[in-house]
Design a protein around this motif. Structure first.
Motif, PDB file in Angstrom:
ATOM      1  N   ASP A 102      59.198  37.877  31.211  1.00 20.88           N
ATOM      2  CA  ASP A 102      59.334  38.822  32.322  1.00 20.88           C
ATOM      3  C   ASP A 102      59.594  38.114  33.653  1.00 20.88           C
ATOM      4  OD1 ASP A 102      58.928  40.949  30.609  1.00 20.88           O
ATOM      5  OD2 ASP A 102      56.766  41.034  30.967  1.00 20.88           O
ATOM      6  N   GLY A 103      60.402  37.069  33.595  1.00 16.77           N
ATOM      7  CA  GLY A 103      60.801  36.390  34.821  1.00 16.77           C
ATOM      8  C   GLY A 103      59.781  35.437  35.398  1.00 16.77           C
ATOM      9  N   GLY A 104      58.692  35.158  34.676  1.00 19.52           N
ATOM     10  CA  GLY A 104      57.671  34.242  35.178  1.00 19.52           C
ATOM     11  C   GLY A 104      57.131  33.360  34.072  1.00 19.52           C
ATOM     12  N   LEU A 105      56.335  32.352  34.443  1.00 22.63           N
ATOM     13  CA  LEU A 105      55.725  31.449  33.487  1.00 22.63           C
ATOM     14  C   LEU A 105      54.267  31.836  33.257  1.00 22.63           C
ATOM     15  CD1 LEU A 105      57.118  27.958  34.589  1.00 22.63           C
ATOM     16  CD2 LEU A 105      57.715  29.264  32.540  1.00 22.63           C
ATOM     17  N   HIS A 106      53.881  31.952  32.001  1.00 25.37           N
ATOM     18  CA  HIS A 106      52.523  32.299  31.621  1.00 25.37           C
ATOM     19  C   HIS A 106      52.021  31.263  30.625  1.00 25.37           C
ATOM     20  CE1 HIS A 106      53.050  36.419  33.304  1.00 25.37           C
ATOM     21  NE2 HIS A 106      54.299  36.229  32.910  1.00 25.37           N
ATOM     22  N   PRO A 107      50.827  30.719  30.824  1.00 22.62           N
ATOM     23  CA  PRO A 107      50.296  29.740  29.871  1.00 22.62           C
ATOM     24  C   PRO A 107      50.297  30.288  28.448  1.00 22.62           C
ATOM     25  CG  PRO A 107      48.913  29.853  31.833  1.00 22.62           C
ATOM     26  CD  PRO A 107      49.891  30.984  31.936  1.00 22.62           C
ATOM     27  N   ILE A 108      50.690  29.452  27.497  1.00 20.33           N
ATOM     28  CA  ILE A 108      50.621  29.870  26.094  1.00 20.33           C
ATOM     29  C   ILE A 108      49.158  30.111  25.739  1.00 20.33           C
ATOM     30  CG2 ILE A 108      51.000  29.150  23.707  1.00 20.33           C
ATOM     31  CD1 ILE A 108      53.419  27.589  24.635  1.00 20.33           C
ATOM     32  N   PRO A 109      48.834  31.277  25.236  1.00 19.77           N
ATOM     33  CA  PRO A 109      47.425  31.575  24.947  1.00 19.77           C
ATOM     34  C   PRO A 109      46.835  30.625  23.913  1.00 19.77           C
ATOM     35  CG  PRO A 109      48.781  33.572  24.866  1.00 19.77           C
ATOM     36  CD  PRO A 109      49.718  32.410  24.922  1.00 19.77           C
ATOM     37  N   GLY A 110      45.569  30.306  24.082  1.00 23.19           N
ATOM     38  CA  GLY A 110      44.866  29.504  23.096  1.00 23.19           C
ATOM     39  C   GLY A 110      44.435  30.352  21.920  1.00 23.19           C
ATOM     40  N   GLY A 111      43.982  29.692  20.875  1.00 20.92           N
ATOM     41  CA  GLY A 111      43.447  30.402  19.726  1.00 20.92           C
ATOM     42  C   GLY A 111      44.477  31.023  18.820  1.00 20.92           C
ATOM     43  N   ASP A 119      42.649  36.281  17.812  1.00 18.02           N
ATOM     44  CA  ASP A 119      41.957  37.210  18.704  1.00 18.02           C
ATOM     45  C   ASP A 119      43.029  37.879  19.560  1.00 18.02           C
ATOM     46  OD1 ASP A 119      40.544  38.561  20.649  1.00 18.02           O
ATOM     47  OD2 ASP A 119      39.155  36.913  21.073  1.00 18.02           O
ATOM     48  N   LEU A 120      43.295  39.130  19.285  1.00 18.12           N
ATOM     49  CA  LEU A 120      44.387  39.828  19.963  1.00 18.12           C
ATOM     50  C   LEU A 120      44.162  39.938  21.464  1.00 18.12           C
ATOM     51  CD1 LEU A 120      45.129  42.676  17.385  1.00 18.12           C
ATOM     52  CD2 LEU A 120      46.392  40.558  17.736  1.00 18.12           C
ATOM     53  N   ALA A 121      42.923  39.953  21.893  1.00 16.08           N
ATOM     54  CA  ALA A 121      42.652  40.081  23.321  1.00 16.08           C
ATOM     55  C   ALA A 121      43.161  38.879  24.102  1.00 16.08           C
ATOM     56  CB  ALA A 121      41.155  40.258  23.551  1.00 16.08           C
ATOM     57  N   ARG A 206      41.882  33.274  11.437  1.00 17.72           N
ATOM     58  CA  ARG A 206      40.584  32.632  11.712  1.00 17.72           C
ATOM     59  C   ARG A 206      40.152  31.731  10.568  1.00 17.72           C
ATOM     60  NH1 ARG A 206      37.555  38.024  14.212  1.00 17.72           N
ATOM     61  NH2 ARG A 206      38.662  38.010  16.231  1.00 17.72           N
ATOM     62  N   ALA A 207      40.408  32.149   9.340  1.00 17.70           N
ATOM     63  CA  ALA A 207      40.044  31.323   8.187  1.00 17.70           C
ATOM     64  C   ALA A 207      40.856  30.039   8.169  1.00 17.70           C
ATOM     65  CB  ALA A 207      40.258  32.103   6.896  1.00 17.70           C
ATOM     66  N   ALA A 208      42.148  30.135   8.489  1.00 18.32           N
ATOM     67  CA  ALA A 208      42.993  28.944   8.517  1.00 18.32           C
ATOM     68  C   ALA A 208      42.544  27.993   9.622  1.00 18.32           C
ATOM     69  CB  ALA A 208      44.457  29.345   8.715  1.00 18.32           C
ATOM     70  N   GLN A 209      42.208  28.545  10.777  1.00 18.90           N
ATOM     71  CA  GLN A 209      41.726  27.705  11.877  1.00 18.90           C
ATOM     72  C   GLN A 209      40.404  27.040  11.536  1.00 18.90           C
ATOM     73  OE1 GLN A 209      41.805  30.802  14.830  1.00 18.90           O
ATOM     74  NE2 GLN A 209      43.736  30.089  15.732  1.00 18.90           N
ATOM     75  N   ALA A 210      39.510  27.776  10.910  1.00 18.60           N
ATOM     76  CA  ALA A 210      38.216  27.208  10.536  1.00 18.60           C
ATOM     77  C   ALA A 210      38.378  26.102   9.497  1.00 18.60           C
ATOM     78  CB  ALA A 210      37.299  28.309   9.993  1.00 18.60           C
ATOM     79  N   ALA A 211      39.274  26.315   8.527  1.00 18.63           N
ATOM     80  CA  ALA A 211      39.517  25.289   7.505  1.00 18.63           C
ATOM     81  C   ALA A 211      40.089  24.030   8.144  1.00 18.63           C
ATOM     82  CB  ALA A 211      40.463  25.826   6.436  1.00 18.63           C
ATOM     83  N   SER A 212      40.995  24.212   9.106  1.00 21.65           N
ATOM     84  CA  SER A 212      41.566  23.060   9.800  1.00 21.65           C
ATOM     85  C   SER A 212      40.504  22.298  10.581  1.00 21.65           C
ATOM     86  CB  SER A 212      42.681  23.522  10.739  1.00 21.65           C
ATOM     87  OG  SER A 212      43.215  22.451  11.482  1.00 21.65           O
ATOM     88  N   ALA A 213      39.623  23.035  11.252  1.00 14.41           N
ATOM     89  CA  ALA A 213      38.556  22.393  12.021  1.00 14.41           C
ATOM     90  C   ALA A 213      37.606  21.627  11.111  1.00 14.41           C
ATOM     91  CB  ALA A 213      37.792  23.444  12.821  1.00 14.41           C
ATOM     92  N   ARG A 214      37.280  22.203   9.943  1.00 16.73           N
ATOM     93  CA  ARG A 214      36.385  21.511   9.009  1.00 16.73           C
ATOM     94  C   ARG A 214      37.030  20.236   8.478  1.00 16.73           C
ATOM     95  NH1 ARG A 214      35.522  26.846   7.212  1.00 16.73           N
ATOM     96  NH2 ARG A 214      36.969  26.528   5.473  1.00 16.73           N
ATOM     97  N   THR A 215      38.314  20.316   8.174  1.00 14.33           N
ATOM     98  CA  THR A 215      39.021  19.142   7.659  1.00 14.33           C
ATOM     99  C   THR A 215      39.053  18.044   8.699  1.00 14.33           C
ATOM    100  OG1 THR A 215      40.403  20.532   6.230  1.00 14.33           O
ATOM    101  CG2 THR A 215      41.213  18.332   6.716  1.00 14.33           C
TER     102      THR A 215
END
Length: 479
Positions: A102-111, A119-121, A206-215
């Protein structure tokens, strides 16, 4: 056993060179390894050039430090250690990137996982997710042996904006392709694994992220500092290429196009060079580490069905435009991605001298690189170099909201057919073709991005795996 072995590696990119290094390390002493590269330069898409007397990447710029599957060092890091370059690995000093929306720069959301949110929010600032569409249907999202396009999984559950503004530009930054075309299993294997268990996409992410964090935690132990995600080699990635060529002890043949590959009773015959004056070379085994279409041409008479499958893989072409700008007003970002819906030619930009602190210049000149070219939009690359530079400069100024100073130096690097486009089912198709090829010709191994995926670590591992196959085949043959 006949000694010494004679092994040909066709393709002098990082895949072929990694194969040559592994062959040197594992094959018997005296093994003759020859690398055939049809161009005059080694490295493939790894190419360090120079702008205003400073090294700058005209191809790939970095590699993953961690292997997503094991949590340990990636194959690129392991190779750097093997080549004596471990102490020369450097990391980004600025990691935050943005989206041009939309014509501006927005940080890529985390998570998110390649733009797919857990997390859709957290993505509401850049995209409006579909409301209540990610319902539990009472079964896993993906069948045990299924593969779908990324967009086919995400759009019905999170809506068009999440795909178009988040997933598409992140995938496009890596593959220059579209979420609606690219294989989930090939491009996002962790999410595919989770989707075979979880009933909602949010739970799968969330499951994929958790598995990555555990690894990662299991590999690193507890209490240590967080490992950087990306790294590169100080002085340029061509140092990795040169060191691999040297360590392999291989005979390097540049400007040596292999035109034909013919099986024989005791190995292979390579036909090299021009039709009028060909050179014939004998080899006991061959690592074929070139893109899919030249691979298919060389396999057309050797294994027609394999050639047909391999040759179906399509590629995207891209151009990388580097501008040297005197004291521009740049945000404290590593760069930004551009969704195709924004209507810009640029699909991504990197603020090199901001992202990589070791490249900062005392004279205030900033190096900014833009990537142009999406799959199916090759007409955008028909512009002249001057027009590409002018368009990129104009669009950068528009995105940043301020006129940038005229560049004092520029470089345009065109990569025709650079990035494979993996359709759903890619890995299964390639596994079947490899199995068929191995059954009929065990001393011929396929390697490279066209088969196993993009990224320096994946290509290194692909070459090393092919080398191991060749060693096993030659040992088993009693040669």
């Amino acid at each position: 056993m006949r000694q010494p072995w004679r092994i040909a590696v066709i393709g002098g990119g990082i895949t072929g060179l990694a194969a040559a290094v592994r062959l040197r390390d594992r094959a018997p002493a005296g093994t003759e390894i020859t690398v055939y590269e049809q161009s005059g330069a080694l490295g493939g898409k790894l190419r360090t050039g120079e702008l205003l007397g400073q090294p700058v990447e005209f191809g790939a710029e970095s590699f993953l430090m961690r292997d997503p599957a094991t949590g340990g060092d990636s194959a690129a890091v392991t190779l750097a250690h093997r080549l004596g370059l471990a102490d020369d690995i450097v990391h980004p000093t600025v990691g935050q990137a943005a989206l041009a929306v939309d014509g501006g720069l927005h940080p890529i959301p985390g998570g998110t996982l390649m733009g797919v949110p857990g997390d859709l929010a957290k993505v509401a600032a850049v995209a409006s997710p579909a409301a209540d569409a990610d319902r539990d249907g009472g079964r896993p999202l993906l069948g045990a042996d299924s593969d779908v396009a990324v967009g086919a999984l995400v759009r019905p559950r999170f809506g068009d904006q999440v795909v178009d503004r988040l997933v598409d530009p992140l995938l496009g930054g890596v593959y220059a392709g579209r979420a609606d075309d690219l294989s989930l299993v090939t491009t996002m294997p962790a999410l595919a694994r989770a989707a075979r268990v979880e009933h909602t996409l949010t739970a799968a992410v969330r499951a994929a992220q958790a598995a990555s964090a555990r690894t990662a935690q299991a590999a690193a132990g507890t209490g240590g500092p967080a490992r950087p995600i990306f790294g590169t080699v100080a002085g340029g990635l061509s140092r990795l290429v040169e060191a691999a060529a040297t360590a392999s002890g291989a005979t390097i043949r540049r400007d040596a196009a292999v035109r034909e590959l013919t099986p024989g009773a005791d190995g292979w015959r390579l036909t090299i060079g021009p039709t009028r004056d060909p050179e014939l070379v004998e080899a006991d085994a061959v690592v074929l580490a070139v893109p899919a279409r030249p691979t298919a041409r060389l396999l057309a008479d050797v294994a027609p069905e394999v050639a047909a499958t391999v040759g179906d893989l399509d590629y995207a072409s891209v151009a990388l435009i580097t501008l040297a700008l005197p004291e521009p007003a740049l945000p404290a970002l590593s760069g930004f991605l551009v969704p195709a819906t924004e209507g810009l030619l640029i699909k991504a930009s990197t603020f090199f001298t901001t992202k990589w602190g070791h490249l900062a210049r005392p004279d205030g000149i900033a190096l900014v690189r833009a990537s142009v070219g999406r799959y199916g939009e090759e007409t955008s690359l028909q512009l002249t170099d001057d027009d590409l530079v002018a368009t990129v400069h104009r669009e950068l100024s528009a995105v940043l909201g301020t006129p940038l100073p005229p560049p004092v130096a520029t470089h345009v690097q065109r990569w025709g057919g650079a990035l494979p486009q993996y359709a759903p089912g890619h890995l299964d198709r390639l596994a079947a073709t490899r199995a068929a090829l191995h059954a009929s010709h065990p001393t011929l191994a396929l390697a490279g991005a066209g088969h196993d995926g993009v990224g320096i670590p994946v290509c290194v591992r692909s070459g090393e795996t092919a080398a191991e196959q060749i060693i096993e085949a030659l040992e088993g043959s009693g040669q």
